[in-house]
Design a protein around this motif. Structure first.
Motif, PDB file in Angstrom:
ATOM      1  N   THR A 111       0.844  -1.196   0.000  1.00  0.00           N
ATOM      2  CA  THR A 111       0.000   0.000   0.000  1.00  0.00           C
ATOM      3  C   THR A 111       0.879   1.245   0.000  1.00  0.00           C
ATOM      4  O   THR A 111       1.965   1.264   0.563  1.00  0.00           O
ATOM      5  CB  THR A 111      -0.934   0.029   1.224  1.00  0.00           C
ATOM      6  N   GLY A 112       0.373   2.291  -0.659  1.00  0.00           N
ATOM      7  CA  GLY A 112       1.117   3.524  -0.763  1.00  0.00           C
ATOM      8  C   GLY A 112       0.728   4.530   0.294  1.00  0.00           C
ATOM      9  O   GLY A 112      -0.077   4.241   1.191  1.00  0.00           O
ATOM     10  N   PRO A 113       1.256   5.754   0.226  1.00  0.00           N
ATOM     11  CA  PRO A 113       0.933   6.793   1.211  1.00  0.00           C
ATOM     12  C   PRO A 113      -0.553   7.119   1.292  1.00  0.00           C
ATOM     13  O   PRO A 113      -1.021   7.602   2.320  1.00  0.00           O
ATOM     14  CB  PRO A 113       1.743   7.995   0.705  1.00  0.00           C
ATOM     15  N   ASP A 114      -1.299   6.845   0.206  1.00  0.00           N
ATOM     16  CA  ASP A 114      -2.741   7.106   0.220  1.00  0.00           C
ATOM     17  C   ASP A 114      -3.540   5.950   0.801  1.00  0.00           C
ATOM     18  O   ASP A 114      -4.764   5.994   0.860  1.00  0.00           O
ATOM     19  CB  ASP A 114      -3.245   7.416  -1.187  1.00  0.00           C
ATOM     20  N   GLY A 115      -2.849   4.895   1.233  1.00  0.00           N
ATOM     21  CA  GLY A 115      -3.509   3.749   1.831  1.00  0.00           C
ATOM     22  C   GLY A 115      -4.067   2.757   0.829  1.00  0.00           C
ATOM     23  O   GLY A 115      -4.629   1.730   1.216  1.00  0.00           O
ATOM     24  N   LYS A 116      -3.893   3.023  -0.454  1.00  0.00           N
ATOM     25  CA  LYS A 116      -4.417   2.143  -1.491  1.00  0.00           C
ATOM     26  C   LYS A 116      -3.310   1.223  -2.023  1.00  0.00           C
ATOM     27  O   LYS A 116      -2.125   1.596  -2.021  1.00  0.00           O
ATOM     28  CB  LYS A 116      -4.989   2.966  -2.643  1.00  0.00           C
ATOM     29  N   PRO A 117      -3.681   0.030  -2.491  1.00  0.00           N
ATOM     30  CA  PRO A 117      -2.676  -0.879  -3.036  1.00  0.00           C
ATOM     31  C   PRO A 117      -1.971  -0.284  -4.243  1.00  0.00           C
ATOM     32  O   PRO A 117      -2.596   0.321  -5.113  1.00  0.00           O
ATOM     33  CB  PRO A 117      -3.494  -2.114  -3.440  1.00  0.00           C
ATOM     34  N   VAL A 118      -0.644  -0.443  -4.278  1.00  0.00           N
ATOM     35  CA  VAL A 118       0.146  -0.003  -5.424  1.00  0.00           C
ATOM     36  C   VAL A 118       0.060  -1.097  -6.487  1.00  0.00           C
ATOM     37  O   VAL A 118       0.204  -2.283  -6.199  1.00  0.00           O
ATOM     38  CB  VAL A 118       1.614   0.232  -5.019  1.00  0.00           C
ATOM     39  N   THR A 119      -0.178  -0.703  -7.732  1.00  0.00           N
ATOM     40  CA  THR A 119      -0.274  -1.675  -8.818  1.00  0.00           C
ATOM     41  C   THR A 119       0.719  -1.416  -9.945  1.00  0.00           C
ATOM     42  O   THR A 119       0.849  -2.232 -10.850  1.00  0.00           O
ATOM     43  CB  THR A 119      -1.690  -1.686  -9.418  1.00  0.00           C
ATOM     44  N   ASP A 120       1.422  -0.298  -9.892  1.00  0.00           N
ATOM     45  CA  ASP A 120       2.369   0.048 -10.947  1.00  0.00           C
ATOM     46  C   ASP A 120       3.779   0.044 -10.377  1.00  0.00           C
ATOM     47  O   ASP A 120       4.125   0.890  -9.539  1.00  0.00           O
ATOM     48  CB  ASP A 120       2.027   1.424 -11.528  1.00  0.00           C
ATOM     49  N   HIS A 143      14.049 -17.474  -2.984  1.00  0.00           N
ATOM     50  CA  HIS A 143      13.926 -16.241  -3.766  1.00  0.00           C
ATOM     51  C   HIS A 143      12.933 -16.549  -4.877  1.00  0.00           C
ATOM     52  O   HIS A 143      13.220 -17.328  -5.783  1.00  0.00           O
ATOM     53  CB  HIS A 143      15.290 -15.848  -4.329  1.00  0.00           C
ATOM     54  N   VAL A 144      11.745 -15.953  -4.789  1.00  0.00           N
ATOM     55  CA  VAL A 144      10.683 -16.249  -5.742  1.00  0.00           C
ATOM     56  C   VAL A 144      10.134 -14.947  -6.321  1.00  0.00           C
ATOM     57  O   VAL A 144      10.449 -13.846  -5.841  1.00  0.00           O
ATOM     58  CB  VAL A 144       9.543 -17.052  -5.078  1.00  0.00           C
ATOM     59  N   HIS A 145       9.296 -15.096  -7.342  1.00  0.00           N
ATOM     60  CA  HIS A 145       8.719 -13.928  -8.008  1.00  0.00           C
ATOM     61  C   HIS A 145       7.203 -14.078  -8.041  1.00  0.00           C
ATOM     62  O   HIS A 145       6.667 -14.847  -8.838  1.00  0.00           O
ATOM     63  CB  HIS A 145       9.333 -13.769  -9.392  1.00  0.00           C
ATOM     64  N   PRO A 146       6.530 -13.345  -7.157  1.00  0.00           N
ATOM     65  CA  PRO A 146       5.076 -13.466  -7.025  1.00  0.00           C
ATOM     66  C   PRO A 146       4.341 -12.953  -8.259  1.00  0.00           C
ATOM     67  O   PRO A 146       4.900 -12.230  -9.097  1.00  0.00           O
ATOM     68  CB  PRO A 146       4.758 -12.589  -5.804  1.00  0.00           C
ATOM     69  N   THR A 147       3.093 -13.322  -8.346  1.00  0.00           N
ATOM     70  CA  THR A 147       2.212 -12.793  -9.380  1.00  0.00           C
ATOM     71  C   THR A 147       1.233 -11.826  -8.724  1.00  0.00           C
ATOM     72  O   THR A 147       0.843 -12.006  -7.570  1.00  0.00           O
ATOM     73  CB  THR A 147       1.435 -13.918 -10.079  1.00  0.00           C
ATOM     74  N   MET A 148       0.863 -10.781  -9.459  1.00  0.00           N
ATOM     75  CA  MET A 148      -0.025  -9.762  -8.909  1.00  0.00           C
ATOM     76  C   MET A 148      -1.374  -9.778  -9.621  1.00  0.00           C
ATOM     77  O   MET A 148      -1.432  -9.808 -10.859  1.00  0.00           O
ATOM     78  CB  MET A 148       0.601  -8.370  -9.045  1.00  0.00           C
ATOM     79  N   PHE A 169      10.620 -10.948   2.807  1.00  0.00           N
ATOM     80  CA  PHE A 169      11.000  -9.633   2.279  1.00  0.00           C
ATOM     81  C   PHE A 169      10.407  -9.415   0.891  1.00  0.00           C
ATOM     82  O   PHE A 169      10.374 -10.341   0.070  1.00  0.00           O
ATOM     83  CB  PHE A 169      12.520  -9.516   2.149  1.00  0.00           C
ATOM     84  N   ALA A 170       9.991  -8.187   0.641  1.00  0.00           N
ATOM     85  CA  ALA A 170       9.592  -7.773  -0.701  1.00  0.00           C
ATOM     86  C   ALA A 170      10.447  -6.578  -1.092  1.00  0.00           C
ATOM     87  O   ALA A 170      10.566  -5.609  -0.328  1.00  0.00           O
ATOM     88  CB  ALA A 170       8.110  -7.400  -0.740  1.00  0.00           C
ATOM     89  N   THR A 171      11.085  -6.629  -2.267  1.00  0.00           N
ATOM     90  CA  THR A 171      11.861  -5.497  -2.764  1.00  0.00           C
ATOM     91  C   THR A 171      11.205  -5.006  -4.045  1.00  0.00           C
ATOM     92  O   THR A 171      10.838  -5.804  -4.918  1.00  0.00           O
ATOM     93  CB  THR A 171      13.328  -5.872  -3.030  1.00  0.00           C
ATOM     94  N   PHE A 172      11.068  -3.689  -4.180  1.00  0.00           N
ATOM     95  CA  PHE A 172      10.319  -3.129  -5.299  1.00  0.00           C
ATOM     96  C   PHE A 172      10.621  -1.646  -5.448  1.00  0.00           C
ATOM     97  O   PHE A 172      11.207  -1.014  -4.552  1.00  0.00           O
ATOM     98  CB  PHE A 172       8.808  -3.306  -5.061  1.00  0.00           C
ATOM     99  N   SER A 173      10.202  -1.097  -6.573  1.00  0.00           N
ATOM    100  CA  SER A 173      10.322   0.335  -6.836  1.00  0.00           C
ATOM    101  C   SER A 173       9.022   0.811  -7.469  1.00  0.00           C
ATOM    102  O   SER A 173       8.675   0.370  -8.577  1.00  0.00           O
ATOM    103  CB  SER A 173      11.492   0.615  -7.778  1.00  0.00           C
ATOM    104  N   PRO A 174       8.261   1.677  -6.780  1.00  0.00           N
ATOM    105  CA  PRO A 174       7.013   2.182  -7.358  1.00  0.00           C
ATOM    106  C   PRO A 174       7.285   2.937  -8.659  1.00  0.00           C
ATOM    107  O   PRO A 174       8.307   3.614  -8.786  1.00  0.00           O
ATOM    108  CB  PRO A 174       6.468   3.119  -6.278  1.00  0.00           C
ATOM    109  N   ASN A 175       6.368   2.802  -9.606  1.00  0.00           N
ATOM    110  CA  ASN A 175       6.521   3.482 -10.880  1.00  0.00           C
ATOM    111  C   ASN A 175       5.780   4.809 -10.922  1.00  0.00           C
ATOM    112  O   ASN A 175       5.895   5.559 -11.895  1.00  0.00           O
ATOM    113  CB  ASN A 175       6.034   2.585 -12.022  1.00  0.00           C
ATOM    114  N   THR A 176       5.013   5.066  -9.860  1.00  0.00           N
ATOM    115  CA  THR A 176       4.271   6.316  -9.747  1.00  0.00           C
ATOM    116  C   THR A 176       4.272   6.754  -8.280  1.00  0.00           C
ATOM    117  O   THR A 176       4.704   6.016  -7.393  1.00  0.00           O
ATOM    118  CB  THR A 176       2.804   6.150 -10.205  1.00  0.00           C
TER     119      THR A 176
END
Length: 315
Positions: A111-120, A143-148, A169-176
């Motif tokens: 979830t992002g700062p707005d409390g909504k799930p991040v999808t991008d 070390h696996v790669h989940p599906t969204m 652990f989840a590692t990621f970079s938001p696109n927005t």
């Protein structure tokens, strides 16, 4: 005190005050520099250059310390990942236990700062999100790669887990959003019921073997500095030069700190040069804490993925 000593005493006091003022001025100047205001990046001396660079690493090896991106502090991939939330982003899951001795799926959202799930999400090493599972004694690495799903719910496919406490652990970079361009690592713990039998951390070593391959490390690991680490792979005493691309590079290297399972991804710095790589690969180390670390090197040959585990000591 003799009156003849007063002028000398006044000169001494004045000199002391002047030196103190100069020291304060210099200290204030130094505190405003970029190298002093951010957290010191750990490092290793004697690294070469390695596979494809990440967003926070240089394309060529360097012995100079590299500072992580300052955006997303507290949850960046250069942090230790020991929190479920940081900079407004949260790894959310209702799952607190997973079954023992059988495969399972771990469902979660970011979830992002707005409390909504991040999808991008931005793609990093061919994936939008990397997911890791490690037991508290640093065994059972996955070390696996989940599906969204369309609603932002991820499902991580985990192989059978042994009883005990696991950190995911989840590692990621938001696109927005406000976190765009920042690398995050967040984690939560789960319990796998049953009798938990911990294993002692293997002794630190410069080499290990897996599936007939010998993996050798070269480089001085030192907390609070950034230096290169070279990994050399041989088989039967001969250099291995047929490493296949895996996640956009010739090898993937992850580390976990003994005691608290702090996370670190060691970024490859040697550019890929085709379908065959090796025998030497270089990584940029980002190990912030002193003590024992368990490193997991993943590399692929002839369509088979190998995972080599080795313990190192960081000064």
């Amino acid at each position: 005190m003799s009156s003849s000593l007063l002028p000398a005493r006044r000169r001494l006091v004045a000199a002391t005050l002047a030196a103190t003022a100069l020291a304060v001025t210099l200290s204030g100047c130094g505190s405003g520099s970029g190298s002093g205001s951010g957290p010191a990046m750990p490092g290793m001396s004697g690294m070469a250059s390695s596979a494809m660079p990440s967003a926070n690493s240089s394309a060529s090896a360097s012995s100079m310390p590299s500072m992580p991106s300052m955006s997303g502090m507290g949850a960046m991939a250069s942090g230790d990942g020991l929190a479920a939330a940081g900079s407004g982003y949260t790894l959310t899951s209702s799952t607190t236990t997973l079954p023992a001795a059988k495969a399972s799926g771990y469902r979660f959202t970011i979830t992002g700062p707005d409390g909504k799930p991040v999808t991008d999400f931005a793609v990093d090493q061919t994936k939008r999100l990397h997911f890791y599972a490690i037991r508290s004694d640093l065994t059972g690495f996955q070390h696996v790669h989940p599906t969204m799903a369309a609603d932002g719910t991820w499902t991580a496919p985990l192989a059978a887990l042994t009883s005990g406490t696991w950190r995911l652990f989840a590692t990621f970079s938001p696109n927005t959003g406000s976190g765009k361009g920042s690398d995050f690592v967040l984690s939560r713990t789960v319990t796998v019921p049953g009798m938990a039998m911990d294993s002692a951390l293997p002794a630190a070593s410069a080499s290990t073997t897996v599936d007939g391959y010998t993996v050798t490390l070269s480089g001085e690991l030192m907390a609070g500095m950034a230096h290169p680490l070279t990994v050399t792979i041989t088989k039967g005493g001969k250099p291995v030069a047929d490493l296949q691309p895996y996640l956009g590079t010739y090898a993937h290297l992850t580390a976990f700190h003994a005691g608290d399972s702090a996370f670190a991804h060691l970024h490859p710095t040697t550019a890929m040069g085709g379908d065959r790589g090796g025998p030497s690969l270089a990584f940029q180390a980002e190990l912030a804490k002193a003590g024992g670390w368990r490193l997991f090197l993943q590399f692929q040959t002839a369509g088979t993925l190998h995972t080599a585990a080795i313990t190192v000591h960081v000064s």
